[in-house]
Scaffold this motif. Structure first.
Motif, mmCIF file in Angstrom:
data_model
loop_
_atom_site.group_PDB
_atom_site.id
_atom_site.type_symbol
_atom_site.label_atom_id
_atom_site.label_comp_id
_atom_site.label_asym_id
_atom_site.label_seq_id
_atom_site.Cartn_x
_atom_site.Cartn_y
_atom_site.Cartn_z
ATOM 1 N N VAL A 1 0.834 -1.204 0.000
ATOM 2 C CA VAL A 1 0.000 0.000 0.000
ATOM 3 C C VAL A 1 0.864 1.248 0.000
ATOM 4 C CG1 VAL A 1 -1.868 1.205 1.169
ATOM 5 C CG2 VAL A 1 -1.756 -1.301 1.258
ATOM 6 N N THR A 2 1.808 1.318 0.929
ATOM 7 C CA THR A 2 2.792 2.397 1.001
ATOM 8 C C THR A 2 4.153 1.756 1.220
ATOM 9 O OG1 THR A 2 2.638 2.692 3.400
ATOM 10 C CG2 THR A 2 1.051 3.914 2.042
ATOM 11 N N ALA A 3 5.167 2.579 1.385
ATOM 12 C CA ALA A 3 6.502 2.032 1.577
ATOM 13 C C ALA A 3 6.582 1.142 2.812
ATOM 14 C CB ALA A 3 7.522 3.168 1.685
ATOM 15 N N GLY A 4 5.799 1.444 3.836
ATOM 16 C CA GLY A 4 5.878 0.665 5.062
ATOM 17 C C GLY A 4 4.656 -0.171 5.375
ATOM 18 N N TRP A 5 3.678 -0.162 4.491
ATOM 19 C CA TRP A 5 2.415 -0.843 4.791
ATOM 20 C C TRP A 5 2.098 -1.849 3.687
ATOM 21 C CZ3 TRP A 5 -3.092 1.709 4.491
ATOM 22 C CH2 TRP A 5 -4.043 0.786 4.965
ATOM 23 N N SER A 6 1.947 -3.104 4.060
ATOM 24 C CA SER A 6 1.586 -4.156 3.119
ATOM 25 C C SER A 6 0.420 -4.962 3.685
ATOM 26 C CB SER A 6 2.775 -5.088 2.848
ATOM 27 O OG SER A 6 3.190 -5.731 4.047
ATOM 28 N N ALA A 7 -0.305 -5.640 2.798
ATOM 29 C CA ALA A 7 -1.450 -6.445 3.216
ATOM 30 C C ALA A 7 -1.594 -7.638 2.280
ATOM 31 C CB ALA A 7 -2.731 -5.617 3.225
ATOM 32 N N ARG A 8 -2.213 -8.687 2.781
ATOM 33 C CA ARG A 8 -2.440 -9.892 1.979
ATOM 34 C C ARG A 8 -3.743 -10.548 2.413
ATOM 35 N NH1 ARG A 8 -2.293 -13.527 5.516
ATOM 36 N NH2 ARG A 8 -3.099 -14.948 3.947
ATOM 37 N N THR A 9 -4.309 -11.372 1.536
ATOM 38 C CA THR A 9 -5.523 -12.110 1.872
ATOM 39 C C THR A 9 -5.574 -13.401 1.073
ATOM 40 O OG1 THR A 9 -7.937 -11.931 2.102
ATOM 41 C CG2 THR A 9 -6.969 -11.056 0.091
ATOM 42 N N TYR B 1 2.702 -3.186 9.180
ATOM 43 C CA TYR B 1 3.053 -1.774 9.056
ATOM 44 C C TYR B 1 4.406 -1.557 9.727
ATOM 45 C CZ TYR B 1 2.896 3.295 9.161
ATOM 46 O OH TYR B 1 3.192 4.622 8.979
ATOM 47 N N VAL B 2 5.339 -0.969 8.981
ATOM 48 C CA VAL B 2 6.703 -0.744 9.475
ATOM 49 C C VAL B 2 6.983 0.757 9.461
ATOM 50 C CG1 VAL B 2 9.143 -1.298 9.185
ATOM 51 C CG2 VAL B 2 7.406 -2.954 8.485
ATOM 52 N N MET B 3 7.533 1.256 10.567
ATOM 53 C CA MET B 3 7.896 2.668 10.655
ATOM 54 C C MET B 3 9.247 2.795 11.349
ATOM 55 S SD MET B 3 5.231 3.754 13.694
ATOM 56 C CE MET B 3 5.818 5.428 13.778
ATOM 57 N N GLN B 4 9.968 3.838 10.984
ATOM 58 C CA GLN B 4 11.272 4.064 11.574
ATOM 59 C C GLN B 4 11.117 4.788 12.910
ATOM 60 O OE1 GLN B 4 14.059 5.749 8.871
ATOM 61 N NE2 GLN B 4 15.791 5.659 10.287
ATOM 62 N N GLY C 1 16.097 2.388 14.700
ATOM 63 C CA GLY C 1 15.564 1.081 14.336
ATOM 64 C C GLY C 1 14.209 1.179 13.668
ATOM 65 N N ASP C 2 13.611 0.029 13.399
ATOM 66 C CA ASP C 2 12.313 -0.067 12.745
ATOM 67 C C ASP C 2 11.324 -0.763 13.664
ATOM 68 O OD1 ASP C 2 13.353 1.044 10.400
ATOM 69 O OD2 ASP C 2 13.994 -0.922 9.663
ATOM 70 N N LEU C 3 10.140 -0.193 13.764
ATOM 71 C CA LEU C 3 9.060 -0.757 14.562
ATOM 72 C C LEU C 3 8.018 -1.332 13.609
ATOM 73 C CD1 LEU C 3 7.942 -1.087 17.473
ATOM 74 C CD2 LEU C 3 6.707 1.074 17.103
ATOM 75 N N ALA C 4 7.700 -2.625 13.768
ATOM 76 C CA ALA C 4 6.767 -3.305 12.867
ATOM 77 C C ALA C 4 5.576 -3.839 13.651
ATOM 78 C CB ALA C 4 7.476 -4.452 12.144
ATOM 79 N N PHE C 5 4.394 -3.634 13.086
ATOM 80 C CA PHE C 5 3.155 -4.160 13.655
ATOM 81 C C PHE C 5 2.599 -5.216 12.692
ATOM 82 C CE2 PHE C 5 3.717 0.183 15.051
ATOM 83 C CZ PHE C 5 3.430 0.148 16.409
ATOM 84 N N ASN C 6 2.338 -6.413 13.186
ATOM 85 C CA ASN C 6 1.795 -7.498 12.370
ATOM 86 C C ASN C 6 0.462 -7.950 12.950
ATOM 87 O OD1 ASN C 6 4.111 -8.289 10.430
ATOM 88 N ND2 ASN C 6 5.117 -8.203 12.440
ATOM 89 N N LEU C 7 -0.521 -8.103 12.086
ATOM 90 C CA LEU C 7 -1.833 -8.573 12.508
ATOM 91 C C LEU C 7 -2.341 -9.568 11.468
ATOM 92 C CD1 LEU C 7 -4.151 -8.190 14.615
ATOM 93 C CD2 LEU C 7 -5.137 -6.522 13.015
ATOM 94 N N ASP D 1 -3.796 -13.484 15.354
ATOM 95 C CA ASP D 1 -2.417 -13.466 15.834
ATOM 96 C C ASP D 1 -1.851 -12.068 15.627
ATOM 97 O OD1 ASP D 1 -2.728 -16.190 16.210
ATOM 98 O OD2 ASP D 1 -1.743 -16.725 14.333
ATOM 99 N N ALA D 2 -0.999 -11.637 16.544
ATOM 100 C CA ALA D 2 -0.433 -10.295 16.439
ATOM 101 C C ALA D 2 0.966 -10.271 17.031
ATOM 102 C CB ALA D 2 -1.326 -9.283 17.156
ATOM 103 N N SER D 3 1.773 -9.354 16.535
ATOM 104 C CA SER D 3 3.108 -9.158 17.112
ATOM 105 C C SER D 3 3.557 -7.717 16.885
ATOM 106 C CB SER D 3 4.127 -10.121 16.494
ATOM 107 O OG SER D 3 4.343 -9.831 15.131
ATOM 108 N N ILE D 4 4.402 -7.261 17.779
ATOM 109 C CA ILE D 4 5.071 -5.972 17.650
ATOM 110 C C ILE D 4 6.560 -6.243 17.727
ATOM 111 C CG2 ILE D 4 5.381 -3.670 18.616
ATOM 112 C CD1 ILE D 4 2.613 -3.895 19.854
ATOM 113 N N ASP D 5 7.288 -5.861 16.674
ATOM 114 C CA ASP D 5 8.719 -6.138 16.583
ATOM 115 C C ASP D 5 9.492 -4.821 16.492
ATOM 116 O OD1 ASP D 5 7.825 -8.804 16.247
ATOM 117 O OD2 ASP D 5 7.766 -8.545 14.071
ATOM 118 N N TYR D 6 10.569 -4.747 17.234
ATOM 119 C CA TYR D 6 11.460 -3.594 17.113
ATOM 120 C C TYR D 6 12.853 -4.107 16.772
ATOM 121 C CZ TYR D 6 13.922 0.767 18.003
ATOM 122 O OH TYR D 6 14.691 1.890 17.859
ATOM 123 N N GLU D 7 13.327 -3.742 15.577
ATOM 124 C CA GLU D 7 14.655 -4.158 15.117
ATOM 125 C C GLU D 7 15.567 -2.944 15.100
ATOM 126 O OE1 GLU D 7 16.747 -6.446 11.313
ATOM 127 O OE2 GLU D 7 14.577 -6.522 11.606
#
Length: 738
Positions: free
Chosen positions: A592-600, A644-647, A651-657, A684-690
């Motif tokens: 969708v954007t540089a940091g936002w992707s989706a699938r179904t 959704y990934v944001m700087q 580092g980068d903070l990612a939200f997965n749902l 299922d959900a996760s929050i990742d910080y790399e």
């Protein structure tokens, strides 16, 4: 994946080896889902977690063996752990077919890519892939210093640590990878009789892989892995009722009602009188060689696995010591594939090969308590004097400490030759033609059930009702040969989209079923077959930002093997049914954007028996069962996910749902109410910080909807037991790369 890596709005190209050579996913005229970056998510911990990504896929854990899988693709399924009945879905790891159900729920560890191929894959992958293939490829040694280590702690005492270390041995020539993992947990079920948590995990794996680039045209890789799995083989709930012997026999004989109290157990509570312990040890060896020669690549893959297993199953699932079975098994498999692939010119390529398989199985079943209860019931309830049915010299009726044992051995040998080619016969048109010839031979021997006395003496029932100190063998042998063709055509609409149509056939092996107490009954069954027509579309949109893939399929499933428990202690496999299956699959992904992707993904399946005349109940005669629902075949499956990934800082903070929904379906052949799986949804959900491009900390949660599904096994007239899935689960994972 870091935010910097996702700054492009174009989806990353996904490569697959679904046709034994590396190709772009969007150029392959096959219904396949590929997972790469998804495997980095902390919520995908094993093979079961992928069912929320691919359409028309159901993956359940099966009872009685650690890591056992009940997998269904497009309604073609298996849930049997008995080694003499082959699976319908092929699990391939590093090019080697895994010939045993135990351990098929692979841990998500050191995996580079996972491909889910739906529909018969017999041409390139061989027998026992009539439903599809899950193709797992682990990472190769990098020949550079580096590695990764992670620690994961979670609910129910989960403690996991795993690591990979790569090192160069000879610069750019020889590299070594060592790896290891350990997972322990207490279990999510409380056994109120033992006053301890049960159903926990105790799994250890370690090994190494060495890769040598001998020259520019030849490389060789050898991998060894050892696994030790002492995970509980289930923490079962009691589903006995007044019609099961586990309920009424102890009550009528001793006035003990504990076999009849299913309400005392549940999703997180068990009343079993002992643990379903297990002890699995597996040694695995894989040798892969690639040689660029004669305008193509010659590949040889040798696989060897040696398994030793012991499991204890409290089949009555109650507080009464009624029916406890110990299964001891030794299994060895050796496979060899040699194939040659070449691109002759821009318009023609092919792959051709030979395949060899052999396996040896030795196993026994030790049945405790049930023979004693049977004698007591006949005496106290039915009025037969003790020893009328079973009487042993110096003992009389069956002693309490005696147990019954039956033995099975089987040797399997199989040969195959295969070929598949692609020919661009006109602009934008490609014709695919393939075929495989398979010959298989099975040599089976069963030893009639004997009774072992407390003093170690062994007695076998004779036809006149007596007992003698002898061994009665029931040997059998047969062979089968099958031809599995495939034909398909692809038309490129433009550079970004194509349509395809195909027809493929596959078969699952015949054999001899080895879990019986009376082998004087015929244990042989014949192969089953699936023929599938597919019509598909694959397209890329918005300058590569989105993809949509869709497939319409129709399958004819003939001579379907059904395992049926007809009477006490005896299971038969019968080629009883024909099935018709019509379905649809859709998969979509968008950046969708540089940091936002989706699938179904969406899967639809309409399945029904077209013919089902069989005797499924002892003495009931042949009846028409075509009104039954096919097992493990939900009409609809749906999933959706977003990242959704944001700087943030350095580092980068990612939200997965991720969300998935599965329609209701039956899990028992005769569609008993106790085996009906209600529709269910999970989140299922996760929050990742790399950060620093090498460290990542993740907070994860699985099954936030706290759904507790169940699978129940009905052993007709004897006992009913079941396993509930884990509810809400959560934890924290830390990963470091170096």
């Amino acid at each position: 994946m870091t935010f910097a890596q996702q700054e492009s709005l174009v989806l990353e190209e996904v490569m697959v080896t679904a046709r034994k050579r590396e190709e772009s996913l969007q150029n392959v005229p096959v219904a396949v889902t590929s997972l790469t970056k998804e495997l980095e998510r902390s919520t995908i911990q094993n093979l079961k977690d992928i069912e929320g990504i691919a359409p028309n896929l159901v993956v359940d854990s099966v009872m009685g063996v650690p890591g056992g899988a009940a997998i269904s693709m497009r309604g073609v399924s298996y849930q049997e752990t008995e080694q003499t009945l082959d699976p319908s879905i092929g699990i391939i790891q590093d090019g080697v077919y895994l010939g045993f159900n135990g351990g098929q729920v692979l841990d998500n560890f050191d995996i580079e890519r996972m491909e889910i191929l739906r529909g018969p894959q017999g041409t390139l992958f061989g027998k026992n892939t009539i439903g599809g293939v899950i193709n797992v490829q682990r990472t190769k040694p990098t020949m550079e210093w580096g590695g990764k280590v992670s620690a994961n702690v979670g609910r129910y005492g989960r403690e996991e640590i795993k690591g990979v270390l790569n090192m160069p041995i000879i610069e750019d020539k020889v590299g070594l990878k060592v790896f290891g993992s350990n997972l322990e947990s207490d279990g999510y079920v409380k056994n109120v009789n033992l006053n301890e948590d049960v159903g926990g995990t105790d799994y250890t794996s370690y090994g190494f892989s060495a890769l040598a680039q001998v020259n520019d045209s030849f490389d060789i890789q050898f991998t060894y892995e050892f696994t030790d799995d002492e995970t509980d083989a289930g923490a079962w709930a009691n589903f006995n009722d007044a019609n099961t012997a586990a309920c009424f026999v102890p009550f009528l004989v001793d006035g003990d009602p504990r076999g009849c109290t299913p309400d005392a157990s549940g999703p997180t509570r068990s009343t079993m009188n002992g643990r379903n312990w297990s002890d699995f040890e597996t040694d695995s060896y894989t040798l892969t060689m690639n040689w660029d020669v004669a305008g193509g690549t010659l590949t040889a893959i040798t696989g060897y696995r040696d398994l030793d297993q012991s499991t204890n199953s409290e089949f009555d699932a109650s507080a009464v010591e009624f029916n406890n079975v110990v299964n001891n098994k030794q299994f060895e498999q050796l496979s060899q594939e040699i194939r040659f692939s070449a691109e002759v010119n821009d318009n023609f390529n092919y792959v051709a090969g030979l395949y060899y398989w052999e396996s040896e199985l030795q196993q026994d079943y030790e049945s405790y308590d049930f023979p004693f209860w049977l004698d007591k019931y006949l005496d106290v309830v039915l009025g037969f004097p003790l020893g009328t049915v079973q009487s042993f010299p110096n003992y009389g009726p069956t002693p309490r400490d005696a147990y019954a044992i039956s033995d099975v051995s089987q040797d399997v040998e199989s040969y195959a030759a295969f070929f598949q080619s692609d020919w661009v016969f006109a602009p934008n048109w490609t014709l695919t033609v393939g075929a495989r010839y398979t010959y298989e031979e099975k040599d089976f021997n069963a030893v009639q059930q004997r009774t072992v006395m407390p003093d170690g003496s062994v007695w076998t029932a004779t036809p006149d009702g007596g007992q003698q100190d002898l061994v009665i063998n029931y040997p059998d042998k047969d062979d089968w040969s099958e031809f599995s063709p495939k034909i398909g055509v692809k038309y490129d609409l433009n550079d970004d989209s194509m349509v395809f149509a195909s027809y493929a056939e596959g078969f699952k092996s015949g054999g001899f079923f080895g879990r019986n107490s009376d082998f004087s009954l015929d244990s042989k069954y014949e192969p089953e077959y699936v023929d599938t027509f597919e019509l598909g579309y694959k397209g890329s949109w918005m300058d590569g930002r989105a993809i949509t893939n869709a497939t319409l399929f129709y399958s004819e499933y003939s001579d379907k093997q059904e395992e049926v428990i007809k009477d006490v202690g005896n299971t038969s496999v019968v080629n009883a049914a024909d099935v018709e299956m019509l379905g649809f699959e859709f998969e979509g992904e968008i950046q969708v954007t540089a940091g936002w992707s989706a699938r179904t993904s969406i899967g639809y399946l309409d399945s029904e028996y077209s013919d089902f005349e069989a005797e499924l109940v002892q003495g009931g005669g042949e009846q028409d069962y075509s009104y039954l629902n096919l097992r493990n075949a939900p009409e609809w499956t749906f999933s959706a996910g977003t990242q959704y990934v944001m700087q943030v800082g350095n580092g980068d903070l990612a939200f997965n749902l991720n969300y998935r929904w599965t329609d209701d379906y039956d899990t028992i052949l005769l569609n008993a109410d106790v085996g009906k799986q209600e529709s269910h949804e999970t989140v299922d959900a996760s929050i990742d910080y790399e950060f620093n491009e090498r460290y990542r900390i993740s907070a994860w949660a699985r099954n936030l909807t706290d759904e507790k599904t169940r699978r129940v096994v009905v052993i007709s007239g004897i006992e009913n037991f079941g396993q509930y899935s884990m509810g809400e689960d959560y934890g924290v994972e830390f990963t470091a790369k170096f």
